[in-house]
Design an enzyme around this catalytic site. Structure first.
Site, PDB file in Angstrom:
ATOM      1  N   LEU A   1      36.884  16.743  21.199  1.00 22.26           N
ATOM      2  CA  LEU A   1      37.843  17.823  21.468  1.00 22.26           C
ATOM      3  C   LEU A   1      37.954  18.650  20.199  1.00 22.26           C
ATOM      4  CD1 LEU A   1      41.404  17.545  23.022  1.00 22.26           C
ATOM      5  CD2 LEU A   1      41.067  18.648  20.799  1.00 22.26           C
ATOM      6  N   LYS A   2      37.750  19.960  20.318  1.00 22.63           N
ATOM      7  CA  LYS A   2      37.927  20.866  19.188  1.00 22.63           C
ATOM      8  C   LYS A   2      39.157  21.726  19.470  1.00 22.63           C
ATOM      9  CE  LYS A   2      34.015  20.856  20.412  1.00 22.63           C
ATOM     10  NZ  LYS A   2      33.280  19.865  21.253  1.00 22.63           N
TER      11      LYS A   2
ATOM     12  N   ASP B   1      32.788  25.557  29.627  1.00 22.28           N
ATOM     13  CA  ASP B   1      32.412  25.813  28.218  1.00 22.28           C
ATOM     14  C   ASP B   1      31.266  26.821  28.145  1.00 22.28           C
ATOM     15  OD1 ASP B   1      30.601  23.937  29.330  1.00 22.28           O
ATOM     16  OD2 ASP B   1      30.390  22.821  27.443  1.00 22.28           O
TER      17      ASP B   1
ATOM     18  N   THR C   1       7.396   6.280  13.950  1.00 20.98           N
ATOM     19  CA  THR C   1       8.144   6.354  15.209  1.00 20.98           C
ATOM     20  C   THR C   1       9.447   7.118  15.041  1.00 20.98           C
ATOM     21  OG1 THR C   1       7.189   4.177  15.690  1.00 20.98           O
ATOM     22  CG2 THR C   1       8.948   4.941  17.142  1.00 20.98           C
TER      23      THR C   1
ATOM     24  N   GLY D   1      34.721  18.886  25.040  1.00 24.99           N
ATOM     25  CA  GLY D   1      33.355  18.603  25.462  1.00 24.99           C
ATOM     26  C   GLY D   1      33.227  17.142  25.859  1.00 24.99           C
ATOM     27  N   ASN D   2      31.991  16.693  26.055  1.00 26.27           N
ATOM     28  CA  ASN D   2      31.771  15.301  26.446  1.00 26.27           C
ATOM     29  C   ASN D   2      31.806  14.345  25.262  1.00 26.27           C
ATOM     30  OD1 ASN D   2      31.221  15.053  29.452  1.00 26.27           O
ATOM     31  ND2 ASN D   2      30.026  16.860  28.882  1.00 26.27           N
ATOM     32  N   THR D   3      31.812  14.860  24.045  1.00 29.57           N
ATOM     33  CA  THR D   3      31.884  14.005  22.852  1.00 29.57           C
ATOM     34  C   THR D   3      33.176  14.216  22.075  1.00 29.57           C
ATOM     35  OG1 THR D   3      29.472  14.031  22.637  1.00 29.57           O
ATOM     36  CG2 THR D   3      30.727  13.369  20.686  1.00 29.57           C
TER      37      THR D   3
ATOM     38  N   ASP E   1      38.946  23.157  23.189  1.00 29.74           N
ATOM     39  CA  ASP E   1      37.632  23.029  23.827  1.00 29.74           C
ATOM     40  C   ASP E   1      37.309  21.540  23.921  1.00 29.74           C
ATOM     41  OD1 ASP E   1      34.890  23.020  24.452  1.00 29.74           O
ATOM     42  OD2 ASP E   1      34.306  23.495  22.381  1.00 29.74           O
TER      43      ASP E   1
HETATM   44  N1  LIG Z   1      30.940  14.989  12.382  1.00 33.77           N
HETATM   45  C1  LIG Z   1      30.145  14.695  13.411  1.00 33.77           C
HETATM   46  N2  LIG Z   1      30.165  13.485  13.923  1.00 33.77           N
HETATM   47  C2  LIG Z   1      29.399  13.175  14.975  1.00 33.77           C
HETATM   48  N3  LIG Z   1      28.582  13.996  15.575  1.00 33.77           N
HETATM   49  C3  LIG Z   1      28.506  15.212  15.104  1.00 33.77           C
HETATM   50  C4  LIG Z   1      29.276  15.638  14.013  1.00 33.77           C
HETATM   51  N4  LIG Z   1      29.013  16.922  13.795  1.00 33.77           N
HETATM   52  C5  LIG Z   1      28.122  17.276  14.701  1.00 33.77           C
HETATM   53  N5  LIG Z   1      27.775  16.248  15.490  1.00 33.77           N
HETATM   54  C6  LIG Z   1      26.778  16.328  16.559  1.00 33.77           C
HETATM   55  O1  LIG Z   1      27.341  17.183  17.518  1.00 33.77           O
HETATM   56  C7  LIG Z   1      27.314  16.603  18.819  1.00 33.77           C
HETATM   57  C8  LIG Z   1      28.607  16.859  19.486  1.00 33.77           C
HETATM   58  O2  LIG Z   1      28.850  18.244  19.387  1.00 33.77           O
HETATM   59  P1  LIG Z   1      30.049  18.882  20.147  1.00 33.77           P
HETATM   60  O3  LIG Z   1      29.829  20.340  20.103  1.00 33.77           O
HETATM   61  O4  LIG Z   1      31.348  18.354  19.660  1.00 33.77           O
HETATM   62  O5  LIG Z   1      29.758  18.312  21.604  1.00 33.77           O
HETATM   63  P2  LIG Z   1      30.605  18.421  22.928  1.00 33.77           P
HETATM   64  O6  LIG Z   1      31.110  19.838  22.985  1.00 33.77           O
HETATM   65  O7  LIG Z   1      29.630  18.091  23.982  1.00 33.77           O
HETATM   66  O8  LIG Z   1      31.724  17.419  22.816  1.00 33.77           O
HETATM   67  C9  LIG Z   1      27.055  15.134  18.638  1.00 33.77           C
HETATM   68  O9  LIG Z   1      26.223  14.698  19.677  1.00 33.77           O
HETATM   69  C10 LIG Z   1      26.364  15.090  17.291  1.00 33.77           C
HETATM   70  O10 LIG Z   1      24.973  15.171  17.457  1.00 33.77           O
HETATM   71  C1  LIG Z   2      26.266  21.153  30.884  1.00 28.46           C
HETATM   72  C2  LIG Z   2      27.506  20.448  30.359  1.00 28.46           C
HETATM   73  C3  LIG Z   2      27.409  18.966  30.672  1.00 28.46           C
HETATM   74  C4  LIG Z   2      27.567  20.636  28.840  1.00 28.46           C
HETATM   75  O1  LIG Z   2      28.519  19.755  28.294  1.00 28.46           O
HETATM   76  P1  LIG Z   2      28.731  19.551  26.724  1.00 28.46           P
HETATM   77  O2  LIG Z   2      27.407  19.325  26.079  1.00 28.46           O
HETATM   78  O3  LIG Z   2      29.362  20.832  26.204  1.00 28.46           O
HETATM   79  O4  LIG Z   2      29.667  18.400  26.577  1.00 28.46           O
HETATM   80  C5  LIG Z   2      28.792  21.076  30.994  1.00 28.46           C
HETATM   81  O5  LIG Z   2      28.807  22.447  30.777  1.00 28.46           O
HETATM   82  C6  LIG Z   2      28.909  20.793  32.473  1.00 28.46           C
HETATM   83  O6  LIG Z   2      29.347  19.741  32.877  1.00 28.46           O
HETATM   84  N1  LIG Z   2      28.547  21.782  33.329  1.00 28.46           N
HETATM   85  C7  LIG Z   2      28.714  21.733  34.755  1.00 28.46           C
HETATM   86  C8  LIG Z   2      27.420  21.946  35.466  1.00 28.46           C
HETATM   87  C9  LIG Z   2      26.775  23.297  35.218  1.00 28.46           C
HETATM   88  O7  LIG Z   2      27.121  24.009  34.268  1.00 28.46           O
HETATM   89  O8  LIG Z   2      25.889  23.665  36.009  1.00 28.46           O
HETATM   90  K   LIG Z   3      30.858  22.045  24.416  1.00 30.06           K
END
Ligand SMILES: Nc1ncnc2c1ncn2[C@@H]1O[C@H](COP(=O)(O)OP(=O)(O)O)[C@@H](O)[C@H]1O
Ligand SMILES: CC(C)(COP(=O)(O)O)[C@@H](O)C(=O)NCCC(=O)O
Ligand SMILES: [K+]
EC number: 2.7.1.33
Length: 257
Positions: free
Chosen positions: A13-14, A106, A184, A9-11, A7
């Protein structure tokens, strides 16, 4: 027949290696890497894995990221990549998006996983499927497995960075979630958390009104744990939702082994 599920994502890889490509498979190994570090997988965590028989993944990252993963799968195991894309219907789910293929893969896979999870635990009911990652998505699925539509909102990090970059006076450390923030840091952290909680509660209301039944709320994603203490509605946190979805899609695509 083992399955490497990925999987992207934008942050981060799982990944998870399963001993079979269907729900109920045993997990043999798993991990997560930030996207900046994925080139190291073939010499790091993946170097020690037994060769997987199949790979099934979903990616919403840039094409270049996906290609770097494909190159390592090929180099290590000569393993072809199979990426799931959202379609009009798959694994018991139908897609109500105006352009089904434009829905994030996803989101689609997580809904498949959520439906599978719900049906394993009782009769079909409507669902609200929440993913808290880089972005937050909040999906509505009716009891027939029809995806009705969903919200996309910024995740915690993007909300904070947007406020930081758009103002002169909001450069502060992360705070605590408070009902009545008095500094804040707490104001920003609480604002973000309750914005997400509010969107989820609102979608629960929409689904309840549309379906005439109480939806099950199911939540996943790397930052799901951040939301858990601050939710005012019943929900279930399932970390493996995308992998559960990939296993269910694997069952349909690869058949029982
Ligand atoms: N170990 C970690 N290090 C950094 N961020 C984490 C961690 N665990 C959870 N997070 C949080 O999870 C988010 C990323 O989640 P993730 O599901 O991997 O995102 P994506 O699927 O978009 O790549 C980060 O924005 C952060 O807020
Ligand atoms: C909405 C998302 C950016 C979520 O990304 P993630 O937070 O999982 O990294 C992704 O599912 C995406 O690029 N979607 C395409 C546009 C849509 O779903 O309408
Ligand atoms: K995701």
């Amino acid at each position: 027949m083992s399955l490497l599920a990925i999987d992207i994502g934008n942050t981060r890889l799982k990944w998870a290696l399963y001993d079979a490509p269907h729900p109920g498979a045993a997990i043999l190994a798993h991990g997560a890497e930030f996207l900046e570090q994925i080139d190291a997988l073939s010499e790091g965590a993946w170097a020690r894995l037994p060769a997987p028989d199949r790979m099934l993944g979903c990616s919403v990252a840039a094409d270049a990221v996906r290609r770097r993963v494909e190159a390592q799968l090929e180099e290590l195991w000569d393993l072809p990549a199979q990426w799931v894309h959202a379609s009009a219907a798959e694994a018991g789910l139908t897609n109500g998006y105006d352009h089904p293929a434009r829905l994030g893969a996803d989101r689609w896979v997580a809904m498949v996983g959520a439906r599978q999870h719900a049906l394993a635990h009782g009769p079909a009911r409507p669902m609200v499927v929440v993913m808290v990652g880089t972005a937050v998505t909040v999906e509505a699925v009716d009891e027939e497995g029809r995806f009705l539509g969903g919200f996309i909102l910024p995740g915690h990090g993007i909300m904070l960075r947007a406020l930081e970059s758009g103002t002169a006076g909001l450069h502060v450390p992360t705070g605590e979630v408070r009902a009545f923030p008095t500094n804040t840091s707490d104001a920003l952290t609480s604002g973000g958390t309750y914005a997400i909680a509010g969107a989820i509660e609102r979608m629960v209301q929409h689904v309840r009104a549309h379906c005439g039944a109480e939806p099950a709320c199911i939540m996943t994603g790397g930052a799901g744990w951040k939301m858990a203490p601050h939710m005012s509605i019943a929900f279930e946190l399932v970390d493996s939702l995308i992998f559960d979805g990939l296993l269910e899609i694997g069952r349909h695509r690869f058949g029982p082994s």
